[in-house]
Design an enzyme around this catalytic site. Sequence first.
Site, PDB file in Angstrom:
ATOM      1  CB  SER A  12      34.869  14.516  35.046  1.00 55.56           C
ATOM      2  OG  SER A  12      33.555  14.203  35.348  1.00 55.56           O
ATOM      3  CG  HIS A  37      34.806  18.027  32.410  1.00 54.50           C
ATOM      4  ND1 HIS A  37      34.812  18.326  31.124  1.00 54.50           N
ATOM      5  CD2 HIS A  37      34.026  16.669  32.134  1.00 54.50           C
ATOM      6  CE1 HIS A  37      34.203  17.544  30.326  1.00 54.50           C
ATOM      7  NE2 HIS A  37      33.680  16.671  31.047  1.00 54.50           N
ATOM      8  CG  ASP A  39      30.943  14.895  32.812  1.00 57.06           C
ATOM      9  OD1 ASP A  39      31.072  15.314  31.564  1.00 57.06           O
ATOM     10  OD2 ASP A  39      31.863  14.308  33.521  1.00 57.06           O
ATOM     11  CG  MET A  41      25.186  12.987  32.230  1.00 58.85           C
ATOM     12  SD  MET A  41      25.919  11.307  32.426  1.00 58.85           S
ATOM     13  CE  MET A  41      27.443  11.468  32.440  1.00 58.85           C
ATOM     14  CG  HIS A  70      30.632  16.917  28.238  1.00 57.45           C
ATOM     15  ND1 HIS A  70      31.418  15.722  28.675  1.00 57.45           N
ATOM     16  CD2 HIS A  70      30.026  16.966  27.125  1.00 57.45           C
ATOM     17  CE1 HIS A  70      31.011  14.993  27.612  1.00 57.45           C
ATOM     18  NE2 HIS A  70      30.235  15.613  26.686  1.00 57.45           N
ATOM     19  CG  MET A  72      27.165  14.340  27.622  1.00 60.56           C
ATOM     20  SD  MET A  72      27.948  13.191  29.115  1.00 60.56           S
ATOM     21  CE  MET A  72      28.365  14.524  30.025  1.00 60.56           C
ATOM     22  CG  MET A 141      32.741  12.074  23.887  1.00 59.82           C
ATOM     23  SD  MET A 141      32.618  12.708  25.398  1.00 59.82           S
ATOM     24  CE  MET A 141      32.460  11.447  26.604  1.00 59.82           C
ATOM     25  N   GLY A 146      27.886   8.967  29.475  1.00 58.97           N
ATOM     26  CA  GLY A 146      26.802   8.350  30.360  1.00 58.97           C
ATOM     27  C   GLY A 146      27.257   8.092  31.854  1.00 58.97           C
ATOM     28  N   GLY A 148      31.163   7.372  34.241  1.00 59.29           N
ATOM     29  CA  GLY A 148      32.524   7.633  34.649  1.00 59.29           C
ATOM     30  C   GLY A 148      33.156   6.036  34.769  1.00 59.29           C
ATOM     31  N   GLY A 149      34.171   5.973  34.814  1.00 60.29           N
ATOM     32  CA  GLY A 149      35.031   4.564  34.926  1.00 60.29           C
ATOM     33  C   GLY A 149      34.807   3.636  34.008  1.00 60.29           C
ATOM     34  CG  ASP A 176      34.898  13.429  28.837  1.00 57.40           C
ATOM     35  OD1 ASP A 176      35.099  12.863  29.878  1.00 57.40           O
ATOM     36  OD2 ASP A 176      33.887  14.090  29.100  1.00 57.40           O
ATOM     37  N   GLY A 198      38.050  11.577  35.579  1.00 59.39           N
ATOM     38  CA  GLY A 198      37.106  11.451  36.610  1.00 59.39           C
ATOM     39  C   GLY A 198      37.602  10.456  37.724  1.00 59.39           C
TER      40      GLY A 198
HETATM   41  C1  DX5 Z   1      31.299  10.483  30.433  1.00 56.80           C
HETATM   42  C2  DX5 Z   1      31.850  11.708  31.121  1.00 56.80           C
HETATM   43  C3  DX5 Z   1      33.140  11.938  31.558  1.00 56.80           C
HETATM   44  C4  DX5 Z   1      33.534  10.977  32.760  1.00 56.80           C
HETATM   45  C5  DX5 Z   1      34.865  10.784  32.563  1.00 56.80           C
HETATM   46  O1  DX5 Z   1      29.929  10.560  29.869  1.00 56.80           O
HETATM   47  O2  DX5 Z   1      31.272  12.891  30.003  1.00 56.80           O
HETATM   48  O3  DX5 Z   1      33.546  13.220  31.946  1.00 56.80           O
HETATM   49  O4  DX5 Z   1      33.327  11.361  33.787  1.00 56.80           O
HETATM   50  O5  DX5 Z   1      35.137   9.652  33.443  1.00 56.80           O
HETATM   51  P1  DX5 Z   1      36.291   8.667  33.574  1.00 56.80           P
HETATM   52  O6  DX5 Z   1      37.692   9.484  33.590  1.00 56.80           O
HETATM   53  O7  DX5 Z   1      36.148   7.900  34.745  1.00 56.80           O
HETATM   54  O8  DX5 Z   1      36.292   7.758  32.418  1.00 56.80           O
HETATM   55 ZN    ZN Z   2      32.504  14.921  30.365  1.00 55.20          ZN
END
Ligand code: DX5
Ligand code: ZN
Length: 229
Positions: A12, A37, A39, A41, A70, A72, A141, A146, A148-149, A176, A198
């Site tokens: 991601s 990937h 994201d 938002m 993806h 959101m 999910m 919303g 990463g990490g 994800d 990510g």
């Molecule tokens: C969260 C995103 C993910 C995110 C994953 O809303 O859809 O794709 O980047 O990040 P990690 O792998 O750091 O959880």
């Molecule tokens: Zn995603």
Amino acid sequence: MGQNRRIKIAPSILSADFADFGREIQAIEAEGADWVHVDVMDGHFVPNITFGPPAVAAFRRHVKTVMDVHIMISPVDSYIDAFAKAGADILTAHVEAGPHIHRTLQAIRAAGMKAGVALNPGTPAEAVAHLLDLTDLVCVMTVNPGFGGQKFIDMTGKVRALRQMIGDRPVLIEIDGGVDPVTAPGLAAAGADVLVAGSAVFRGGSVENPSPYGANIRAIRAAAEAALA
Ligand code: DX5
Ligand code: ZN
């Protein structure tokens, strides 16, 4: 388990350097990413804002593999054509994002893309029971979307249920959120095909020093595939 499946890794770019997306995409692909990937938002469906169709169109020029977008966002339908024009190969919308996910999936395919449907952690597998002939990918999910990490939320039971429901249909299961070499094996064993990651891919590397990206991708893939051996 004796399953002879190859796991796809989809880094991601939410964890990439936002000032350098082109080179970041080139780096992860050179280091072994199967898909990229992306994201999207909107600050409404999720509490964060990233980028929209013009940025996605710019990323497209650098993606040689598969651009897995993806979204959101809510509403979805009025933006489907824009993401098709931006060059998304797969467009994944949330089952929670609007009143008519069935229509949304039809419209995504009609626009020439593969159609994905994403499920938040609080949404049961059964939410896609009547959508499986309209979809190419179900995204489970394993964090609330919303950011990463975030900390991994165990959804292996949901993945197993989806694998059963999908049967022999050509529908991929994507995971994800919070995927790393520790969480990947259980997900692969439960039936995941595609692992989005990510922070676990981008940690320790940069466009100047991309080899950690490759090591991280290989570590996740090896851990997942070991669970299938
Ligand atoms: C969260 C995103 C993910 C995110 C994953 O809303 O859809 O794709 O980047 O990040 P990690 O792998 O750091 O959880
Ligand atoms: Zn995603």
